[in-house]
Design a protein around this motif. Structure first.
Motif, PDB file in Angstrom:
ATOM      1  N   CYS A 140       0.816  -1.219   0.000  1.00  0.00           N
ATOM      2  CA  CYS A 140       0.000   0.000   0.000  1.00  0.00           C
ATOM      3  C   CYS A 140       0.849   1.268   0.000  1.00  0.00           C
ATOM      4  CB  CYS A 140      -0.921   0.009   1.212  1.00  0.00           C
ATOM      5  SG  CYS A 140      -1.899  -1.495   1.411  1.00  0.00           S
ATOM      6  N   LEU A 141       2.007   1.219   0.670  1.00  0.00           N
ATOM      7  CA  LEU A 141       2.868   2.401   0.773  1.00  0.00           C
ATOM      8  C   LEU A 141       4.107   2.296  -0.117  1.00  0.00           C
ATOM      9  CD1 LEU A 141       2.739   2.851   4.668  1.00  0.00           C
ATOM     10  CD2 LEU A 141       1.355   4.014   2.947  1.00  0.00           C
ATOM     11  N   ASN A 144       6.036   5.272  -1.731  1.00  0.00           N
ATOM     12  CA  ASN A 144       6.569   6.319  -0.854  1.00  0.00           C
ATOM     13  C   ASN A 144       8.043   6.119  -0.524  1.00  0.00           C
ATOM     14  OD1 ASN A 144       4.212   8.055   0.736  1.00  0.00           O
ATOM     15  ND2 ASN A 144       3.479   6.135  -0.135  1.00  0.00           N
ATOM     16  N   ASP A 283       5.620   7.720   8.356  1.00  0.00           N
ATOM     17  CA  ASP A 283       5.511   8.964   7.598  1.00  0.00           C
ATOM     18  C   ASP A 283       6.086   8.751   6.205  1.00  0.00           C
ATOM     19  OD1 ASP A 283       5.316  11.540   6.724  1.00  0.00           O
ATOM     20  OD2 ASP A 283       6.915  12.337   7.978  1.00  0.00           O
ATOM     21  N   GLY A 284       5.209   8.722   5.207  1.00  0.00           N
ATOM     22  CA  GLY A 284       5.644   8.605   3.817  1.00  0.00           C
ATOM     23  C   GLY A 284       5.642   9.968   3.157  1.00  0.00           C
ATOM     24  N   ASN A 285       6.529  10.153   2.183  1.00  0.00           N
ATOM     25  CA  ASN A 285       6.630  11.481   1.576  1.00  0.00           C
ATOM     26  C   ASN A 285       5.441  11.802   0.682  1.00  0.00           C
ATOM     27  OD1 ASN A 285       7.265   9.774  -0.575  1.00  0.00           O
ATOM     28  ND2 ASN A 285       8.933  11.049  -1.332  1.00  0.00           N
ATOM     29  N   ALA A 286       4.611  10.808   0.363  1.00  0.00           N
ATOM     30  CA  ALA A 286       3.388  11.060  -0.396  1.00  0.00           C
ATOM     31  C   ALA A 286       2.145  10.991   0.493  1.00  0.00           C
ATOM     32  CB  ALA A 286       3.261  10.062  -1.550  1.00  0.00           C
ATOM     33  N   THR A 287       2.098  10.028   1.402  1.00  0.00           N
ATOM     34  CA  THR A 287       0.901   9.832   2.222  1.00  0.00           C
ATOM     35  C   THR A 287       0.857  10.728   3.447  1.00  0.00           C
ATOM     36  OG1 THR A 287       1.989   8.095   3.506  1.00  0.00           O
ATOM     37  CG2 THR A 287       0.699   7.403   1.589  1.00  0.00           C
ATOM     38  N   GLY A 288       2.019  11.179   3.924  1.00  0.00           N
ATOM     39  CA  GLY A 288       2.063  11.779   5.243  1.00  0.00           C
ATOM     40  C   GLY A 288       2.007  10.677   6.287  1.00  0.00           C
ATOM     41  N   GLU A 289       1.568  11.014   7.501  1.00  0.00           N
ATOM     42  CA  GLU A 289       1.569  10.030   8.586  1.00  0.00           C
ATOM     43  C   GLU A 289       0.356   9.099   8.501  1.00  0.00           C
ATOM     44  OE1 GLU A 289       1.752  12.128  12.294  1.00  0.00           O
ATOM     45  OE2 GLU A 289       3.943  12.194  12.281  1.00  0.00           O
ATOM     46  N   VAL A 290       0.637   7.798   8.652  1.00  0.00           N
ATOM     47  CA  VAL A 290      -0.423   6.803   8.823  1.00  0.00           C
ATOM     48  C   VAL A 290      -0.085   5.989  10.066  1.00  0.00           C
ATOM     49  CG1 VAL A 290      -1.052   6.647   6.386  1.00  0.00           C
ATOM     50  CG2 VAL A 290       0.758   5.182   7.273  1.00  0.00           C
TER      51      VAL A 290
END
Length: 403
Positions: A140-141, A144, A283-290
């Motif tokens: 899913c990530l 990122n 913290d992904g650079n596209a998703t932000g924090e999950v």
């Protein structure tokens, strides 16, 4: 009929068998045909169990049976578990595990062997128990770059800290409660000294940054020095104390990784994670924090993750999962010296010494000569140097990062 085996019949191993037994119809629908546990490997006598005829004490029975295509390794440790896992992979059998110590120390080698033999080595249960985090990272990530991973990775220590925070129980008494409730082992060292969390943050860092983070080289501090006084002081600062595993990626591709108790502000989602529950923020650079949240251990929760990996391996027997990281030669682990943080310091001595040696953000009135200090951001090296100077003129009773 698909045949599988289980190596180890402790808490998780017995849970793996139970999941296969109670969810047999669902599992058959998932993979397209029934799945049978053909063997369970354990040296102890379980002949009285309804499935006692499935137990074997000789590993080679599993190794040499071509019908067995997927094996669960739930033995623990890096001795026999390492040797048996390696031999299973070399025999063309996929292996799925909850063994965080083995994955953290030998994962890159075992993944390479799995690739060479066209099978899978999978370990979802090794980090979050029943909390899915590895598969979401890989799928899913996957688009990122990961900037930071931070989490409550050990349920035992979180339970102890929760008892201290809400019930005013001392560390020693909270540990006894954890042992009585089955949350802590008779020897709780791996939990309370942070080693368990350290192995988990290393695995997550391996996956996030693509090279090995050796647990022996990662800074690791547990919760044994935390007192009720620290808990009360944190509350006055609008914080709670949590043991965190954390890795932070830097612009040059290196990353800080460490385990330590932190003061975290009550507004943080991690502050509300209590008792034996775990939570991992990515913290992904596209998703932000999950954030991934749930019980990080427990018989059926962990077994569920192991069985899910086994079913994934069955479904992808001809198209193995691409999971890999390097051998550590990239030296991505960055020394903590330059990591900037605000700090909580509990110091007994003179106020002038505190104000001269620390960049003070806030300072309480002394109680029996003890000051509680909240600093502005400074590096680990600067904090360590200041602490040494403070020790020369008083007593530093606690120093923790504030997030």
């Amino acid at each position: 009929m698909i045949k599988v085996a289980i190596m180890g019949h402790g808490t998780v191993g017995s849970g793996v068998y139970e999941v296969f037994d109670m969810n047999a119809d669902k599992i058959a629908k998932t993979v397209g045909e029934p799945v049978e546990v053909k063997y369970v490997l354990d040296l102890r006598d379980f002949s009285s169990l309804p499935y006692g005829n499935k137990f074997v004490t000789d590993f080679s029975v599993i190794e040499n049976d071509p019908e067995v295509t997927v094996v669960a390794e739930v033995m623990g440790g890096v001795g026999a578990a390492y040797q048996f896992t390696k031999r299973c992979l070399e025999a063309g059998k996929s292996v799925c595990t909850s063994n965080k110590e083995l994955v953290a120390t030998k994962g890159e080698e075992l993944l390479k062997i799995a690739e060479e033999h066209g099978v899978n080595y999978m370990f979802e249960a090794s980090v979050g128990g029943g909390i899915p985090v590895i598969r979401p990272m890989l799928q899913c990530l996957a688009a990122n770059e990961f900037n930071e991973i931070c989490g409550i990775l050990n349920g035992t220590t979180n339970y102890i800290l929760t008892q201290m925070i809400h019930n005013g129980v001392t560390f020693a008494d909270a540990l006894k409660q954890a042992q009585l409730n089955g949350y802590a082992e008779k020897d709780p060292t791996a939990d309370i000294e942070g080693h368990d969390a350290c192995r988990k943050i290393c695995i997550l860092s391996d996956l996030a940054y693509g090279d090995k983070f050796d647990p022996d080289q990662v800074s690791c501090e547990g919760i044994t020095k935390i007192t009720l006084e620290d808990v009360a002081n944190a509350d006055k600062l609008g914080c709670v104390i949590k043991l965190l595993g954390r890795s932070v990626r830097c612009e040059d591709g290196t990353a800080y990784a460490y385990v330590a108790p932190h003061l975290i502000h009550k507004e943080s989602p991690l502050a509300a994670v209590e008792d034996v529950f775990n939570a991992i923020m990515i913290d992904g650079n596209a998703t932000g924090e999950v954030m991934f949240y749930g019980k990080g251990a427990g018989k059926l929760a962990t077994a569920s993750a192991v069985v899910a990996d086994m079913l994934d391996s069955i479904e992808h027997k001809d198209n193995r999962r691409r999971i890999f990281w390097g051998d550590g030669s990239k030296n991505l682990l960055r020394p903590l010296d330059t990591l900037q943080s605000a700090w909580y310091v509990r110091f007994k001595g003179a106020q002038k010494d505190v104000e001269e040696l620390l960049p003070v953000e806030s300072l309480t009135e002394p109680a029996e000569g003890v000051f509680v200090v909240q600093t502005r951001k400074l590096s680990t090296a600067e904090m360590n140097a200041a602490a040494e100077k403070l020790k020369a003129c008083g007593e530093v009773r606690a120093a923790m990062r504030i997030l």
